[in-house]
Design a protein around this motif. Structure first.
Motif, PDB file in Angstrom:
ATOM      1  N   UNK A  41      37.472  63.425  37.723  1.00  0.00           N
ATOM      2  CA  UNK A  41      37.106  63.920  39.044  1.00  0.00           C
ATOM      3  C   UNK A  41      37.168  65.437  39.085  1.00  0.00           C
ATOM      4  N   UNK A  42      37.946  65.955  40.033  1.00  0.00           N
ATOM      5  CA  UNK A  42      38.106  67.400  40.171  1.00  0.00           C
ATOM      6  C   UNK A  42      39.228  67.954  39.301  1.00  0.00           C
ATOM      7  N   UNK A  43      39.930  67.084  38.579  1.00  0.00           N
ATOM      8  CA  UNK A  43      41.030  67.513  37.724  1.00  0.00           C
ATOM      9  C   UNK A  43      40.507  67.961  36.366  1.00  0.00           C
ATOM     10  N   UNK A  44      40.912  69.145  35.948  1.00  0.00           N
ATOM     11  CA  UNK A  44      40.533  69.630  34.629  1.00  0.00           C
ATOM     12  C   UNK A  44      41.338  68.897  33.561  1.00  0.00           C
ATOM     13  N   UNK A  45      40.928  69.088  32.298  1.00  0.00           N
ATOM     14  CA  UNK A  45      41.685  68.446  31.228  1.00  0.00           C
ATOM     15  C   UNK A  45      43.125  68.952  31.198  1.00  0.00           C
ATOM     16  N   UNK A  46      43.311  70.251  31.449  1.00  0.00           N
ATOM     17  CA  UNK A  46      44.669  70.810  31.465  1.00  0.00           C
ATOM     18  C   UNK A  46      45.527  70.143  32.530  1.00  0.00           C
ATOM     19  N   UNK A  47      44.956  69.932  33.724  1.00  0.00           N
ATOM     20  CA  UNK A  47      45.704  69.288  34.798  1.00  0.00           C
ATOM     21  C   UNK A  47      45.960  67.821  34.492  1.00  0.00           C
ATOM     22  N   UNK A  48      44.986  67.159  33.861  1.00  0.00           N
ATOM     23  CA  UNK A  48      45.182  65.769  33.446  1.00  0.00           C
ATOM     24  C   UNK A  48      46.334  65.676  32.461  1.00  0.00           C
ATOM     25  N   UNK A  49      46.371  66.595  31.498  1.00  0.00           N
ATOM     26  CA  UNK A  49      47.442  66.601  30.501  1.00  0.00           C
ATOM     27  C   UNK A  49      48.790  66.874  31.157  1.00  0.00           C
ATOM     28  N   UNK A  50      48.820  67.800  32.124  1.00  0.00           N
ATOM     29  CA  UNK A  50      50.058  68.088  32.851  1.00  0.00           C
ATOM     30  C   UNK A  50      50.556  66.843  33.574  1.00  0.00           C
ATOM     31  N   UNK A  51      49.648  66.166  34.246  1.00  0.00           N
ATOM     32  CA  UNK A  51      50.039  64.972  34.996  1.00  0.00           C
ATOM     33  C   UNK A  51      50.542  63.892  34.048  1.00  0.00           C
TER      34      UNK A  51
END
Length: 264
Positions: A148-158
């Motif tokens: 969605x609106x989440x970048x790969x970096x944010x996905x990895x953080x989550x």
């Protein structure tokens, strides 16, 4: 089957983007005031913020629901008379006549039985969108993809975020990289909280019914059914969902309970 799956994915795509965009916005806002970007509590408060936005937007719908419940309550004596009128009549003509008269009663009183379920129905696509986002976190992180609106970096953080030792993307059935015991304990605690909130909410709805209504009132029977069935659904379904979804579910149930106390 493939076509139906594609259609469902196409319908859910805007909801997935909106849900993930709201989470990212809250996450960025919290990070800007000093909360660690990769911390599980930052993402937890982002999910809570998502709930607050959705439920605040649904306040007008909730007020319409309260009005619809009141109209349905005033309608119950007439529905009881109608049921007594056709009691024991099982032929097709009698059933059709009863259905027509019942629809006429709804129309005369401006009542709609489905309107009481409207807030829940509106929330369903957002709930499934969040479930799809969180369920796909680990896979997307491993494939260097965003959601969605989440970048790969944010996905990895989550994917690496946890609270009390339980990963936000983990569940009882798929614990993820965290401590399975922590996931199980936190899942049970949140299930207990949201089931208690749901039970108390339904009890409060039943308590607002008019005392002169008969004990065999159809509306009261329906409310008693919800009193026990909904907590059972929450309890059984809770073990299937990621911790992040349970945070959403628990928060929205607590919001609903608070609404019942503030709105009469």
């Amino acid at each position: 089957m493939g076509v139906s799956v594609d259609v469902f994915a196409a319908v859910m795509a805007p909801f997935k983007w909106l849900v993930s965009a709201l989470m990212v916005w809250f996450h960025d806002a919290l990070s800007s005031i000093g909360m660690p970007a990769a911390n599980g509590w930052t993402w937890t408060f982002s999910i809570i913020g998502l709930v607050l936005v959705i439920r605040a937007a649904l306040i007008p719908v909730f007020l319409r629901q309260v009005s619809a419940q009141r109209r349905m309550g005033r309608l119950q004596p007439d529905l009881k008379k109608l049921q007594d009128k056709y009691k024991g009549k099982t032929d097709q003509l009698s059933r059709q006549a009863m259905a027509q008269e019942q629809m006429a009663l709804y129309k005369d009183h401006g009542a709609n039985p489905l309107s009481a379920c409207l807030p829940v129905l509106i929330q369903v696509p957002f709930f499934f969108a969040l479930f799809q986002v969180l369920s796909g976190i680990t896979s997307a992180a491993g494939q260097d993809q965003g959601i969605g609106a989440m970048s790969h970096q944010q996905v990895a953080q989550f994917d690496e975020s946890s609270i009390l030792g339980a990963p936000l993307s983990g569940s009882v059935l798929h614990g993820g990289a965290g401590d399975p015991a922590a996931v199980t304990v936190l899942t049970i605690l949140m299930i207990l909280v949201m089931v208690a909130a749901q039970f108390m909410t339904q009890r409060r709805i039943m308590a607002t019914s008019k005392p002169e209504e008969a004990a065999d009132n159809p509306l009261l029977r329906q409310q008693r059914m919800f009193l026990y069935i909904l907590p059972l659904i929450f309890g059984v379904g809770g073990i299937l969902f990621p911790i992040g979804v349970l945070i959403y579910w628990t928060t929205t149930n607590l919001w609903t309970l608070a609404q019942q106390f503030f709105v009469k």
